[in-house]
Write an enzyme that holds these catalytic residues in place. Structure first.
Site, short mmCIF file in Angstrom:
data_model
loop_
_atom_site.label_atom_id
_atom_site.label_comp_id
_atom_site.label_asym_id
_atom_site.label_seq_id
_atom_site.Cartn_x
_atom_site.Cartn_y
_atom_site.Cartn_z
N CYS A 146 -2.22 -5.68 9.38
CA CYS A 146 -1.13 -4.96 10.04
C CYS A 146 -1.50 -3.48 10.06
O CYS A 146 -2.68 -3.13 9.88
CB CYS A 146 0.22 -5.22 9.37
SG CYS A 146 0.36 -4.67 7.66
N ARG A 156 3.99 -6.12 6.23
CA ARG A 156 3.81 -7.45 6.83
C ARG A 156 2.58 -8.20 6.31
O ARG A 156 2.69 -9.36 5.89
CB ARG A 156 3.71 -7.34 8.36
CG ARG A 156 5.00 -6.91 9.01
CD ARG A 156 4.79 -6.48 10.45
NE ARG A 156 4.00 -5.26 10.54
CZ ARG A 156 3.59 -4.68 11.67
NH1 ARG A 156 3.89 -5.23 12.82
NH2 ARG A 156 2.89 -3.57 11.65
N ASP A 198 7.74 -4.72 13.05
CA ASP A 198 7.48 -3.89 11.88
C ASP A 198 8.80 -3.60 11.17
O ASP A 198 9.67 -2.95 11.75
CB ASP A 198 6.81 -2.60 12.34
CG ASP A 198 6.26 -1.79 11.18
OD1 ASP A 198 6.67 -2.05 10.03
OD2 ASP A 198 5.42 -0.93 11.43
P1 4NP Z 1 3.13 -2.56 7.98
O1 4NP Z 1 4.31 -1.50 8.14
O2 4NP Z 1 2.15 -2.26 9.08
O3 4NP Z 1 3.81 -3.88 8.17
O4 4NP Z 1 2.56 -2.38 6.60
C1 4NP Z 1 4.12 -0.13 8.13
C2 4NP Z 1 3.90 0.54 6.94
C3 4NP Z 1 3.75 1.91 6.91
C4 4NP Z 1 3.81 2.62 8.08
C5 4NP Z 1 4.01 1.97 9.27
C6 4NP Z 1 4.16 0.59 9.29
N1 4NP Z 1 3.67 4.04 8.06
O5 4NP Z 1 3.85 4.66 9.11
O6 4NP Z 1 3.37 4.60 6.99
#
Ligand code: 4NP
Length: 154
Positions: free
Chosen positions: A7, A13, A123
Site C-alpha cells: 500500500c 492496509r 485508504d
Molecule cells: P496505508 O495508509 O497506505 O493503508 O498505510 C496510509 C498511511 C499513511 C499515509 C497515507 C496512507 N500518510 O500520508 O502518511
C-alpha cells in the site's frame, strides 16, 4: 508461494493484508512467505496503525510485531506475486520497479474478489475505526480466494 502486500504507507492496509493472508496460509498448512511494504517511506520501522492492530486483534490476528518498510525494485524478483491495494499503488510499484517490472506478477488485491474490475481497497487513514473494519472484511474475503487459488498448486 511468496506473496508481498503493498500500500502507500505500509501502516494501515498492507499490514492487515499481510497478517490476514499469513494467518489463513498457516491454518491451511501452507508454508508461504507473506510480507508487506509501502511505496512511500513515511513510516519505515513503525508498527502498524493502532486501529489496524485493534481490528486485527478483534478478529484474532496479532500484527503488533510488524515493522514498516519501503517497497524496493528487487522485491519483484523475489516474490511470486505482489498485491497492491489501489490503482495509485499499482502505478507507483511499476515506476519503482523500472526495468525489473513484470506485469504478470502484480495485481490489485480486489481483482481476486471482483476479477477485472480494478477496484481499490479504500485508504482508511483519514477516517475512524469503522473504515478499518470495512477494509478488514474486504481483505479477508480476497485472501480466502488467494488461498483457494494457489493452494491447489502449492
Ligand atoms: P496505508 O495508509 O497506505 O493503508 O498505510 C496510509 C498511511 C499513511 C499515509 C497515507 C496512507 N500518510 O500520508 O502518511
Amino acid at each position: 508461494m511468496k506473496i508481498l502486500m503493498v500500500c502507500l504507507g505500509n501502516i494501515c492496509r498492507s499490514p492487515l493484508a499481510e497478517g490476514i493472508l499469513q494467518d489463513k496460509a498457516d491454518k491451511a498448512g501452507l508454508k508461504w512467505t507473506v510480507d508487506s511494504a509501502g511505496t512511500a517511506g513515511y513510516h519505515i520501522g513503525e508498527t502498524p496503525h493502532h486501529l489496524s492492530q485493534k481490528v486485527a486483534k478483534l478478529n484474532g490476528i496479532d500484527i503488533s510485531k510488524q515493522k514498516g518498510r519501503k517497497f524496493r525494485k528487487e522485491d519483484i524478483l523475489f516474490y511470486d506475486k505482489i498485491y497492491v491495494m489501489d490503482n495509485s499503488n499499482y502505478n507507483d510499484v511499476k515506476h519503482i520497479c523500472g526495468n525489473n517490472w513484470q506485469e504478470e506478477k502484480v495485481d490489485l488485491l480486489l481483482n481476486e474478489l471482483y476479477p477485472g474490475e480494478d477496484r481499490d481497497v479504500p485508504d482508511p487513514w483519514y477516517g475512524g475505526e469503522e473504515g478499518f473494519h470495512v477494509v478488514f472484511q474486504m481483505i479477508d474475503r480476497a485472501c480466502d480466494n488467494i488461498v483457494s487459488k494457489y493452494s491447489l498448486d502449492a
